[in-house]
Design a protein around this motif. Structure first.
Motif, mmCIF file in Angstrom:
data_model
loop_
_atom_site.group_PDB
_atom_site.id
_atom_site.type_symbol
_atom_site.label_atom_id
_atom_site.label_comp_id
_atom_site.label_asym_id
_atom_site.label_seq_id
_atom_site.Cartn_x
_atom_site.Cartn_y
_atom_site.Cartn_z
ATOM 1 N N LEU A 288 12.809 8.140 -15.666
ATOM 2 C CA LEU A 288 12.815 7.157 -14.580
ATOM 3 C C LEU A 288 12.201 7.769 -13.322
ATOM 4 O O LEU A 288 11.448 7.113 -12.602
ATOM 5 N N GLN A 289 12.524 9.025 -13.060
ATOM 6 C CA GLN A 289 11.958 9.735 -11.914
ATOM 7 C C GLN A 289 10.435 9.764 -12.014
ATOM 8 O O GLN A 289 9.738 9.487 -11.041
ATOM 9 N N LYS A 290 9.927 10.038 -13.201
ATOM 10 C CA LYS A 290 8.476 10.074 -13.398
ATOM 11 C C LYS A 290 7.857 8.707 -13.168
ATOM 12 O O LYS A 290 6.808 8.601 -12.532
ATOM 13 N N GLN A 291 8.501 7.654 -13.657
ATOM 14 C CA GLN A 291 7.977 6.308 -13.431
ATOM 15 C C GLN A 291 7.885 6.018 -11.936
ATOM 16 O O GLN A 291 6.895 5.452 -11.467
ATOM 17 N N LEU A 292 8.907 6.407 -11.194
ATOM 18 C CA LEU A 292 8.909 6.169 -9.748
ATOM 19 C C LEU A 292 7.815 6.991 -9.069
ATOM 20 O O LEU A 292 7.126 6.493 -8.180
ATOM 21 N N LEU B 208 15.809 -5.138 -3.162
ATOM 22 C CA LEU B 208 14.949 -4.029 -3.594
ATOM 23 C C LEU B 208 15.184 -2.786 -2.749
ATOM 24 O O LEU B 208 15.220 -1.672 -3.272
ATOM 25 N N GLY B 209 15.338 -2.943 -1.445
ATOM 26 C CA GLY B 209 15.537 -1.789 -0.567
ATOM 27 C C GLY B 209 16.784 -1.000 -0.916
ATOM 28 O O GLY B 209 16.756 0.233 -0.950
ATOM 29 N N ARG B 210 17.866 -1.700 -1.193
ATOM 30 C CA ARG B 210 19.115 -1.005 -1.540
ATOM 31 C C ARG B 210 18.987 -0.304 -2.886
ATOM 32 O O ARG B 210 19.470 0.814 -3.063
ATOM 33 N N TRP B 211 18.334 -0.970 -3.841
ATOM 34 C CA TRP B 211 18.102 -0.350 -5.144
ATOM 35 C C TRP B 211 17.275 0.923 -4.973
ATOM 36 O O TRP B 211 17.582 1.959 -5.569
ATOM 37 N N PHE B 212 16.231 0.834 -4.139
ATOM 38 C CA PHE B 212 15.347 1.965 -3.899
ATOM 39 C C PHE B 212 16.123 3.154 -3.324
ATOM 40 O O PHE B 212 15.981 4.292 -3.782
ATOM 41 N N VAL B 213 16.970 2.889 -2.355
ATOM 42 C CA VAL B 213 17.778 3.958 -1.755
ATOM 43 C C VAL B 213 18.720 4.567 -2.795
ATOM 44 O O VAL B 213 18.906 5.784 -2.841
ATOM 45 N N ARG B 214 19.300 3.731 -3.665
ATOM 46 C CA ARG B 214 20.184 4.259 -4.719
ATOM 47 C C ARG B 214 19.416 5.189 -5.668
ATOM 48 O O ARG B 214 19.970 6.200 -6.109
ATOM 49 N N GLN B 215 18.159 4.855 -5.959
ATOM 50 C CA GLN B 215 17.371 5.734 -6.828
ATOM 51 C C GLN B 215 17.169 7.090 -6.163
ATOM 52 O O GLN B 215 17.287 8.132 -6.810
ATOM 53 N N LYS B 216 16.880 7.071 -4.866
ATOM 54 C CA LYS B 216 16.683 8.329 -4.141
ATOM 55 C C LYS B 216 17.985 9.132 -4.083
ATOM 56 O O LYS B 216 17.973 10.359 -4.219
ATOM 57 N N GLU B 217 19.102 8.439 -3.907
ATOM 58 C CA GLU B 217 20.402 9.125 -3.885
ATOM 59 C C GLU B 217 20.704 9.745 -5.247
ATOM 60 O O GLU B 217 21.194 10.875 -5.323
ATOM 61 N N GLN B 218 20.423 8.995 -6.310
ATOM 62 C CA GLN B 218 20.656 9.515 -7.654
ATOM 63 C C GLN B 218 19.797 10.754 -7.922
ATOM 64 O O GLN B 218 20.262 11.721 -8.514
ATOM 65 N N GLY C 213 0.792 -1.222 0.000
ATOM 66 C CA GLY C 213 0.000 0.000 0.000
ATOM 67 C C GLY C 213 0.826 1.274 0.000
ATOM 68 O O GLY C 213 0.288 2.369 0.076
ATOM 69 N N HIS C 214 2.144 1.152 -0.098
ATOM 70 C CA HIS C 214 3.042 2.311 -0.176
ATOM 71 C C HIS C 214 4.308 1.904 -0.917
ATOM 72 O O HIS C 214 4.531 0.719 -1.161
ATOM 73 N N SER C 215 5.121 2.885 -1.259
ATOM 74 C CA SER C 215 6.350 2.617 -2.016
ATOM 75 C C SER C 215 7.613 2.916 -1.220
ATOM 76 O O SER C 215 8.689 3.009 -1.790
ATOM 77 N N ASN C 216 7.490 3.071 0.070
ATOM 78 C CA ASN C 216 8.644 3.399 0.905
ATOM 79 C C ASN C 216 9.331 2.096 1.345
ATOM 80 O O ASN C 216 9.131 1.621 2.452
ATOM 81 N N VAL D 299 6.327 6.964 -5.294
ATOM 82 C CA VAL D 299 7.566 7.231 -4.547
ATOM 83 C C VAL D 299 7.550 8.666 -4.040
ATOM 84 O O VAL D 299 7.237 9.601 -4.773
ATOM 85 N N ILE D 300 7.846 8.809 -2.774
ATOM 86 C CA ILE D 300 7.939 10.116 -2.133
ATOM 87 C C ILE D 300 9.417 10.380 -1.889
ATOM 88 O O ILE D 300 10.100 9.605 -1.216
ATOM 89 N N TRP D 301 9.920 11.441 -2.450
ATOM 90 C CA TRP D 301 11.356 11.721 -2.372
ATOM 91 C C TRP D 301 11.760 12.216 -0.995
ATOM 92 O O TRP D 301 12.836 11.913 -0.522
#
Length: 149
Positions: free
Chosen positions: A91-95, A71-81, A56-59, A100-102
């Motif tokens: 890619l940002q739009k897809q997330l 998945l968690g590490r990948w997710f954090v890398r996307q936020k870092e990028q 029910g969330h993307s965090n 995804v909440i930045w």
């Protein structure tokens, strides 16, 4: 010649537009992926979509593993990028489309603030008692913390 080295040579030839179309088609028929990074990203994205549907969330928590993939590490890398300005806008739009909440802290604060607004509209004041709970949120405790900061 090792197979991996040979395939890498084919990938490089294709990138330089020097790989014969017939050979390219034969490799594609075998399932060769030309853009491995894109395929890798899409695999993780599909896992994120499944996580969102289930949770029910993307965090995604940092140590979360989904289908043996981190998945968690990948997710954090996307936020870092994103934070460094290196995440491709598409890619940002897809997330963002998957929720995804930045800035999660800001989103939580805003959620609590909206609860406070509803309280004020309903009660006619914003003097929330410390023990006040709205839904399952300790609104009174949150407001006390805001007053102390």
């Amino acid at each position: 010649m090792k197979l991996g080295h040979w395939l890498n040579t084919q990938l490089q030839q294709r990138k330089k537009r020097k790989l014969d179309e017939i050979l390219e088609k034969r490799l594609e028929d075998l399932g060769v992926e030309w853009d491995l990074l894109s395929e890798h990203w899409e695999n993780y994205y599909r896992l994120l979509v499944r996580f969102k549907q289930r949770e029910g969330h993307s965090n995604v928590p940092y140590n979360h593993i989904e289908d043996d993939m981190k998945l968690g590490r990948w997710f954090v890398r996307q936020k870092e990028q994103k934070k460094k300005g290196r995440l491709d806008k598409s890619l940002q739009k897809q997330l963002e489309d998957v929720g995804v909440i930045w800035n999660y802290s800001l989103a939580q604060w805003d959620f609590h603030y909206r609860l406070l607004v509803k309280f004020q509209q309903r009660e006619g004041h914003s003097n929330v008692p410390h023990s006040c709970i709205e839904g399952d949120i300790k609104l009174g405790s949150w407001l006390d913390t805001q007053r102390q900061q």
